[in-house]
Design an enzyme around this catalytic site. Sequence first.
Site, PDB file in Angstrom:
ATOM      1  N   GLU A 421       0.816  -1.208   0.000  1.00  0.00           N
ATOM      2  CA  GLU A 421       0.000   0.000   0.000  1.00  0.00           C
ATOM      3  C   GLU A 421       0.850   1.258   0.000  1.00  0.00           C
ATOM      4  O   GLU A 421       0.588   2.212   0.742  1.00  0.00           O
ATOM      5  CB  GLU A 421      -0.939  -0.010   1.210  1.00  0.00           C
ATOM      6  CG  GLU A 421      -1.847  -1.219   1.214  1.00  0.00           C
ATOM      7  CD  GLU A 421      -2.968  -1.165   2.266  1.00  0.00           C
ATOM      8  OE1 GLU A 421      -2.933  -0.275   3.124  1.00  0.00           O
ATOM      9  OE2 GLU A 421      -3.872  -2.018   2.194  1.00  0.00           O
ATOM     10  N   GLU A 497      -4.103  -8.807   0.141  1.00  0.00           N
ATOM     11  CA  GLU A 497      -4.623  -8.618   1.494  1.00  0.00           C
ATOM     12  C   GLU A 497      -6.132  -8.664   1.386  1.00  0.00           C
ATOM     13  O   GLU A 497      -6.715  -7.954   0.558  1.00  0.00           O
ATOM     14  CB  GLU A 497      -4.172  -7.262   2.039  1.00  0.00           C
ATOM     15  CG  GLU A 497      -3.661  -7.350   3.448  1.00  0.00           C
ATOM     16  CD  GLU A 497      -3.126  -6.027   3.947  1.00  0.00           C
ATOM     17  OE1 GLU A 497      -1.964  -5.700   3.630  1.00  0.00           O
ATOM     18  OE2 GLU A 497      -3.864  -5.325   4.642  1.00  0.00           O
TER      19      GLU A 497
END
Length: 825
Positions: A421, A497
């Site tokens: 991220e 994720e």
Amino acid sequence: MNKVTNTLVGLFVLIILSSSSCEKKDYEVDQDFNSGWVFNKDDLEGVENIDFDDSKWREVTLPHDWAIEGPFSNEYNARTGGLPVHGIGWYRKHFSVEKKHVNKIISIEFDGVMSNSEVWVNGHHVGTRPNGYIGFEYDITKYIMFGKDNVIAVKAAPEDLGARWYTGAGIYRNVRLKINNKVHIPQYGTYITTPKITSESAIVNIETSVVNNTNSETSAHLVTCIIDPNGIEVAKSTKDIIIQKGKTGIASVDLAVKAPILWDIYTPNLYKAVSEIVIKGQIADHFETNFGIRDIKFSREKGFQLNGKTVKLEGVCMHHDQGALGAAINYRAKERQIEIMKSMGVNAIRTSHNPPSPELLQICDRMGIVVQVEAFDEWKLGKVENGYHKYFDRWHERDLTDMIKRDRNHACVIMWSIGNEILEQSRKDGWKLTKHLNDICHRVDPTRPTTAGFNYFPAPFKNKLANYIDIVGMNYWPLNYQEILDENPNMIVYGSETSSQTSSRGVYHLPIEPMHQHSTNHVSSYDGTVGPPWAYPPDVEFEQQEKVTSSLGEFMWTGIDYLGEPTPYGGRDNSTNGYWNDDWPSRSSYFAPVDLAGFPKDRYYLYQSQWTEEPMVHVLPHWNWEGKEGDMIPVYSYTNCDEVELFVNGKSMGKKVKGFDLTPIPAEFHFFEKGTYESKYRLSWEVPYQAGNIKVVAYKDGKAEATKVIHTAGKADRIELEVDRNAITADGTDLSFITARILDKDGNFCPMADNRITFTIEGSGILAATDNGDQTSLESFQADNKKAFNGMCLAIIKATNSAGTINVKASAKGISGASVSIITK
Ligand code: GAL
């Protein structure tokens, strides 16, 4: 004539070598350097000096994590566990190196120091390393006083607001002193690949680095042997090498292994390469590397293939802490975590969001779990004030290279993640840094693909970051996998994720409701409530993984609860860039299907029902709803069989068919705002409460294959102890995990018991920690007592170095205690 002489010389050398090489010998380079340290957590002056008085400091054995001792306090960030992970800590150790080693190279190797470490030897500064997860080594030869007292001083200085999770603090991984000859194989000195594998034979290529620290060019023989999983030498080569003075040479050899025994997740067979440097008939170095012979491929058509067979990644993300034991690496604690994961059906781990301990990879090699090793959570743009972005420019190339060099021989490692991220996703030029990092990975290891976990959509595609990695990981965008595949015909996609569902073990809130804060700071295990705004129930991911057959699979967030990040009990706080912060006393995560103590929550069985084949069935909630007699109670069942029949006090409530009977899950998640999601992965009934028992029977092909019963429990009456291993090694590190349960007089589990249990240990062990998996408990992990949380708590016993018996007694006021013995050998 010449030719004949050469052959004879070669033959002569070979004869000497074959009698001398590759069997296990008394050749040790590494010295145990974990014991005999002293520690002080203070910012002191002059600690690096030899004569600094450390006589009053506390003795510690490494690996050591100073933060886990607490105390918990909301002065510290709840995101980092509410524990004192920041500050300055000093470690010192007196040591000697015998005079006979005066011509050797002395170096010190750390597997990782949390963080911003600096090291001095006899007052000389030898190095600094900001990144707490990276191993490093310093050549300290020139500072050593042979035959005399030497002092090493290590400073660790983790900063506040340095991470989004609990990092631990101090020298939390293993340390070795190495005594090498001047000509030797250096740290990470072998690189083993298997470029060709058939059932008849495999080519094993071994690149070996050899350092020559002498003042003259040196000729040596590099002898390389391969030992098969049964301990038999199956290939051997001898190569003459010449290394220039002061230089490192690399020799490449190909060895053929006949009928290779492959490594895979079911039969994780490991080979060992033994590399020896022989100079004038004497062994100058002996270096062992474990590796596996296996073939990995990734494609849209066939997904992830291991040795030609598609394996859907049923994976979890994991942080590195070991619950109550903190971050200080302990082999058995890690191994137990992986055993629990395997029992849930996990076949893959993503080391979110940093390089793991070497032990994790050794365990995954041995147990057959594939691993995605991740490098960074931040590049240049920070998520927390004192995050890695401060060090990125200066260190990223070195850190990434060292990570790959250390881990590239592991059979279990299947991809390198260059980031999680990372905020550069939203930058137009984000692709440049992506390409740069991707190139580093390919240069250091051309055999494995790169990946990254993207949480923005469609930014990393628009900004072309996704074009510069090999495999695209998406965090929390299950409904978009197909769209991404359709729009990018060359890309391979998976869920890097997923889910981020939250829950507390044994907690059930009625009625079942969408996300809602409770005064107890717990989250219901009906798992309909979710977590942060991006979260969604596991079922949604299961469904998409089934639909999008090209997806490689998923890495659910997270396998086991970890310290820190207690979402959803976190407000938003501007001082931390709007990221989750305190909601005291929550101090550890709610995300996992397994709590911090390692006890399965109900969700563990939901994953098991999807990821395992051995017939299983689970039922929830508990059956102690006093005062709710006659009220309708939702009952959920998870199974991998075809159908389940529920009985209440022996009376059938009907059968439900998996995949046909749906369970409505009232949940607010971003793509079903305030909606109800219908799951085909859970079976459910609503039945009027009546004390007694509920029983589920699961059928496969019409045959009853698995059953589970829950009884209404009476008053707490006694403690029951269950020990994971009752014979352990007397090595000062091995552990025994003891689960304490509170039962009523008939042996029924008391699902809400909160009796305080005290553990007394006698004999060859000590109490290492206690825990109960409650995310809001501020009781010390070091205390000898713990309140049971929903009927359970855990004691972790550590062996001393002397063999014998450990007697463990558990007692609690008003109920009968229990005891158990553990043998240490
Ligand atoms: C993700 C992040 C993880 C963790 C998770 C919680 O966005 O990558 O580190 O914070 O959210 O849901």
